[in-house]
Scaffold this motif. Structure first.
Motif, short mmCIF file in Angstrom:
data_model
loop_
_atom_site.label_atom_id
_atom_site.label_comp_id
_atom_site.label_asym_id
_atom_site.label_seq_id
_atom_site.Cartn_x
_atom_site.Cartn_y
_atom_site.Cartn_z
N THR A 48 0.83 -1.21 0.00
CA THR A 48 0.00 0.00 0.00
C THR A 48 0.86 1.26 0.00
OG1 THR A 48 -0.16 -0.33 2.38
CG2 THR A 48 -2.10 -0.87 1.10
N LEU A 51 1.93 1.73 -3.59
CA LEU A 51 0.77 2.16 -4.38
C LEU A 51 0.39 3.60 -4.03
CD1 LEU A 51 -1.47 -1.05 -4.24
CD2 LEU A 51 -0.25 -0.14 -6.22
N GLU A 55 -0.18 6.73 -6.38
CA GLU A 55 -1.47 7.45 -6.35
C GLU A 55 -1.25 8.95 -6.14
OE1 GLU A 55 -4.14 6.34 -3.21
OE2 GLU A 55 -5.87 7.17 -4.26
N MET A 90 0.90 -6.05 -10.71
CA MET A 90 -0.32 -5.32 -10.37
C MET A 90 -0.37 -3.98 -11.12
SD MET A 90 -1.67 -3.92 -6.72
CE MET A 90 -2.26 -5.36 -5.89
N THR A 93 -1.56 -4.48 -14.50
CA THR A 93 -3.01 -4.77 -14.51
C THR A 93 -3.84 -3.50 -14.37
OG1 THR A 93 -2.53 -6.85 -13.41
CG2 THR A 93 -4.81 -6.14 -13.38
N ILE A 94 -3.38 -2.59 -13.51
CA ILE A 94 -4.22 -1.41 -13.27
C ILE A 94 -3.96 -0.29 -14.27
CG2 ILE A 94 -4.44 -1.95 -10.83
CD1 ILE A 94 -2.50 0.17 -10.13
N PRO A 132 0.21 8.89 -15.69
CA PRO A 132 -1.17 9.32 -15.97
C PRO A 132 -1.95 9.58 -14.69
CG PRO A 132 -0.93 6.97 -16.38
CD PRO A 132 0.44 7.50 -16.09
N VAL A 133 -1.40 9.16 -13.56
CA VAL A 133 -2.09 9.36 -12.29
C VAL A 133 -1.82 10.76 -11.74
CG1 VAL A 133 -2.42 8.40 -9.97
CG2 VAL A 133 -1.71 6.91 -11.84
N PHE B 9 -8.88 -8.45 -11.74
CA PHE B 9 -9.06 -7.00 -11.57
C PHE B 9 -10.09 -6.47 -12.58
CE2 PHE B 9 -7.77 -2.52 -11.84
CZ PHE B 9 -7.77 -2.20 -10.49
N ARG B 43 -7.15 -2.62 1.63
CA ARG B 43 -6.50 -1.32 1.38
C ARG B 43 -5.76 -1.33 0.05
NH1 ARG B 43 -4.50 -0.82 7.41
NH2 ARG B 43 -6.32 0.16 8.32
N GLU B 44 -5.07 -2.43 -0.22
CA GLU B 44 -4.33 -2.52 -1.49
C GLU B 44 -5.29 -2.44 -2.67
OE1 GLU B 44 -2.00 -6.12 -1.71
OE2 GLU B 44 -1.08 -5.67 0.23
N CYS B 47 -6.76 1.03 -3.19
CA CYS B 47 -5.78 1.94 -3.78
C CYS B 47 -5.60 1.62 -5.28
CB CYS B 47 -4.45 1.81 -3.04
SG CYS B 47 -3.27 3.10 -3.41
N ALA B 48 -5.51 0.33 -5.59
CA ALA B 48 -5.35 -0.07 -7.00
C ALA B 48 -6.55 0.39 -7.83
CB ALA B 48 -5.19 -1.59 -7.09
N ARG B 50 -8.58 2.94 -7.16
CA ARG B 50 -8.55 4.42 -7.30
C ARG B 50 -7.58 4.84 -8.39
NH1 ARG B 50 -8.24 4.29 -1.55
NH2 ARG B 50 -6.05 4.90 -1.68
N ILE B 51 -6.39 4.20 -8.40
CA ILE B 51 -5.38 4.55 -9.43
C ILE B 51 -5.93 4.22 -10.82
CG2 ILE B 51 -3.12 3.92 -10.35
CD1 ILE B 51 -2.16 3.52 -7.49
N HIS B 52 -6.51 3.03 -10.94
CA HIS B 52 -7.02 2.61 -12.25
C HIS B 52 -8.09 3.57 -12.77
CE1 HIS B 52 -8.36 -0.02 -15.47
NE2 HIS B 52 -9.59 0.22 -15.08
N ARG B 54 -8.56 6.66 -11.88
CA ARG B 54 -8.01 7.99 -12.17
C ARG B 54 -7.34 8.00 -13.55
NH1 ARG B 54 -4.21 10.70 -7.99
NH2 ARG B 54 -6.07 10.55 -6.72
N ILE B 55 -6.65 6.90 -13.89
CA ILE B 55 -6.03 6.82 -15.22
C ILE B 55 -7.11 6.95 -16.29
CG2 ILE B 55 -4.85 5.23 -16.81
CD1 ILE B 55 -3.31 4.17 -14.34
#
Lengths: 144, 221
Positions: A48, A51, A55, A90, A93-94, A132-133, B9, B43-44, B47-48, B50-52, B54-55
């Motif tokens: 976290t 990440l 973020e 990860m 993936t995101i 991009p974030v 995901f 939590r992970e 966060c993942a 939210r990032i996704h 936002r992109i």
């Protein structure tokens, strides 16, 4: 291209942080865009935390720990390496490039090597687009 | 314990869809022990996500809240306030937990964050293996504590079959023959004579046909 990258380096205070200190004492220059965060052991870097750095707009993140067999907590660096591998998948993936995250291993005596890897990683991130974030200027995404 | 694994995901993103305030609900029971449904994983994941988003140009607000067990209404009630503040719930409990949340919070959609797989236990670091089929008619006293219904690929009651070779099952993947294990266990217990009894087809009446119920409502406690 990203001329002004923001890079966070989580450095173990037993090795990489001391190596960064040594690099400074040796007057070895390295990329100024790197913000170093001292941590007790790379094994303490929870996913976290990494990440959260992305973020908050980091373009790249370094996790720098001890050499194999030299972790002061026996296996913190090995756990960190596994975690970084999982995190890189990860990120992909995101929607972030996994190359934005890298783990390095150095000893406290490797000041020159630290300067090298810092510059090498900064060069890589400069060659990529901004994250991009990253929030637009004025929304808390840029340093004052 | 109940063993579950994370959904992809992409599936989660699709479920979240247009919702902009998401509660990620962890469970400190089985799924937390399994390393997929605890507060840390919640939590992970938050966060993942939210990032996704936002992109993709979308701001997703998340809240993480956990309960001791999602399969207990008393604990689920602790989520009342958190659910009120959000548009949807992503549960990291097992399928039971998801349904308990969906029953209580029928105002918002409740999404499963995990695929619930089986009842099992830890056999090596990070390896979970199915041990019980929850059939409702246990015969472990006759099989040396090894369940043939679960651990034999054919689930036969009178084994081994002809596919048992050198202690391994013909299905492969290094899977041991459950009936070989049963024979060895009963031999060491001096009870191998149990294998001479032919087991009749078991009664499956108590293994399905609608949700099973158990208990007397606390009477006699």
């Amino acid at each position: 291209m990203n001329p002004d990258p923001r890079i966070i380096a989580f450095c173990c205070c037993n090795c990489a942080y001391a190596a960064a200190d040594l690099a400074g004492a040796m007057r070895a220059s390295y990329a100024s865009e790197i913000a170093i965060v001292a941590i007790p052991c790379t094994g303490a870097v929870e996913p976290t935390v990494v990440l959260a750095a992305f973020e908050e707009g980091a373009d790249g993140v370094i996790v720098a720990g001890c050499l194999d067999g030299e972790c002061h907590y026996k296996s913190g660096n090995l756990r960190a390496r596994e975690r970084v591998n999982v995190l890189r998948s990860m990120l992909e993936t995101i929607g972030l490039e996994p190359e934005r995250l890298e783990m390095y291993q150095v000893s406290a005596a490797m000041g020159t090597r630290f300067a090298e890897i810092a510059s090498e990683f900064a060069g890589r991130i400069r060659g990529m687009d901004p994250s991009p974030v990253r929030k637009p200027r004025g929304e808390g995404g840029e340093p004052g | 314990m109940i063993v579950a694994e994370p959904k992809s995901f992409g599936e989660l993103v699709e479920m979240v869809g247009d919702h902009r305030r998401l509660l990620v609900a962890s469970c400190s029971g089985c799924t937390a022990v399994g390393g997929v449904g605890g507060v840390r994983q919640a939590r992970e994941l938050a966060c993942a996500l939210r990032i996704h988003f936002r992109i993709r140009g979308v701001e997703l607000a998340t809240e993480v809240a956990g309960v001791t067990r999602q399969c207990d209404p008393e604990f689920v009630a602790e989520l009342d306030g958190a659910v009120d503040r959000n548009e949807a719930v992503l549960s990291l409990g097992c399928g039971v937990g998801v349904q308990f949340l969906a029953d209580r919070f029928n105002r918002v959609p409740v999404f499963p964050g995990l695929n619930t797989r089986f009842a099992g236990g830890l056999t090596a670091a990070g390896i979970w293996e199915e041990k019980c089929r929850l059939c409702g008619d246990c015969i472990l006293h006759l099989t040396g504590g090894i369940c043939p219904l679960t651990r034999c690929a054919k689930g036969i009651l009178n084994g081994p079959c002809g596919g048992s070779q050198d202690g391994l099952c013909e299905v492969g993947d290094g899977m041991p023959c459950a009936w070989q294990l049963i024979y060895e266990r009963l031999s060491s217990l001096g009870r191998v004579g149990l294998l001479e009894q032919i087991r009749r087809p078991r009664n499956w009446a108590d293994s399905g046909g609608g949700p099973r119920r158990l208990g007397n409502g606390g009477a006699g406690e």
